[in-house]
Design a protein around this motif. Sequence first.
Motif, short mmCIF file in Angstrom:
data_model
loop_
_atom_site.label_atom_id
_atom_site.label_comp_id
_atom_site.label_asym_id
_atom_site.label_seq_id
_atom_site.Cartn_x
_atom_site.Cartn_y
_atom_site.Cartn_z
N UNK A 1 0.81 -1.22 0.00
CA UNK A 1 0.00 0.00 0.00
C UNK A 1 0.85 1.27 0.00
N UNK A 2 1.92 1.28 0.80
CA UNK A 2 2.75 2.50 0.88
C UNK A 2 3.44 2.79 -0.46
N UNK A 3 3.74 1.74 -1.24
CA UNK A 3 4.37 1.95 -2.55
C UNK A 3 3.34 2.44 -3.57
N UNK A 4 2.16 1.85 -3.52
CA UNK A 4 1.08 2.26 -4.43
C UNK A 4 0.78 3.74 -4.20
N UNK A 5 0.66 4.11 -2.93
CA UNK A 5 0.36 5.49 -2.59
C UNK A 5 1.56 6.40 -2.86
N UNK A 6 2.75 5.97 -2.44
CA UNK A 6 3.96 6.80 -2.57
C UNK A 6 4.35 7.10 -4.00
N UNK A 7 4.05 6.17 -4.90
CA UNK A 7 4.39 6.37 -6.32
C UNK A 7 3.17 6.73 -7.16
N UNK A 8 1.99 6.81 -6.53
CA UNK A 8 0.79 7.15 -7.28
C UNK A 8 0.45 6.12 -8.35
N UNK A 9 0.62 4.84 -8.02
CA UNK A 9 0.35 3.77 -8.98
C UNK A 9 -1.16 3.56 -9.11
N UNK B 1 16.29 1.31 11.72
CA UNK B 1 16.32 2.48 10.85
C UNK B 1 17.38 2.43 9.77
N UNK B 2 18.37 1.51 9.89
CA UNK B 2 19.36 1.36 8.83
C UNK B 2 18.68 0.84 7.57
N UNK C 1 5.59 4.11 9.45
CA UNK C 1 5.32 4.95 8.29
C UNK C 1 6.53 5.80 7.91
N UNK C 2 7.31 6.21 8.90
CA UNK C 2 8.51 7.01 8.61
C UNK C 2 9.52 6.18 7.80
N UNK D 1 11.98 4.66 2.38
CA UNK D 1 12.18 3.75 1.25
C UNK D 1 11.63 4.36 -0.04
N UNK D 2 10.45 4.95 0.02
CA UNK D 2 9.86 5.59 -1.16
C UNK D 2 10.74 6.75 -1.62
N UNK D 3 11.23 7.56 -0.68
CA UNK D 3 12.09 8.70 -1.03
C UNK D 3 13.37 8.24 -1.71
N UNK D 4 13.99 7.20 -1.17
CA UNK D 4 15.23 6.68 -1.76
C UNK D 4 14.95 6.19 -3.19
N UNK D 5 13.88 5.41 -3.36
CA UNK D 5 13.57 4.88 -4.69
C UNK D 5 13.22 6.01 -5.65
N UNK D 6 12.49 7.01 -5.19
CA UNK D 6 12.16 8.16 -6.05
C UNK D 6 13.43 8.84 -6.54
#
Length: 163
Positions: free
Chosen positions: A12-20, A70-71, A141-142, A147-152
């Motif tokens: 879900x966080x990837x779908x939302x984070x990338x607007x899939x 957090x690593x 969630x943080x 992870x989404x920010x790094x991939x973006x």
Amino acid sequence: MNYLLISELAPDFLIQGFGLHQDENQCYVGKVGGQEIQLLSSIDDLQSDQTDIKILSVGFTEASQNFRPGDVLMTGSDDLLDRAFQAMDELEQRGVVVSLASPQDPTHLYLAKEQMDPFVQKWRSRKISFLCLWMVDPIESEGQAKLVSILRKVLSKEKSNDK
């Protein structure tokens, strides 16, 4: 060039984070930084004969004496690892490169992800670009946002490198 996204976590966080969004085949797809991206529901959905792809995989692992909560642990092909390091520098995120094979060299950090190792070895032998990121528990969630920010950033660096 298509990016295939695989997640050990609820996606879900990837779908939302990338607007899939879902396409006609009920697959989640979208564009990020000008790059086509498709979310696979499981690593088993990866077709072994696909070419001209790059693979991004995210997951989690437990803290140990080598890894702190957090690593972000990672392994991958040199091109995507370089971009991941640049992204983590910009985000001031600690990243640790790990080996999935039990190391002969005691200076290498080993991560026990037996189910991923055969895939990683196959991708390496086929010279497929890939990046695996594992967030050390707990993943809240943080952590998902990191992870989404790094991939973006990895995806946006691809665009700037193509010019």
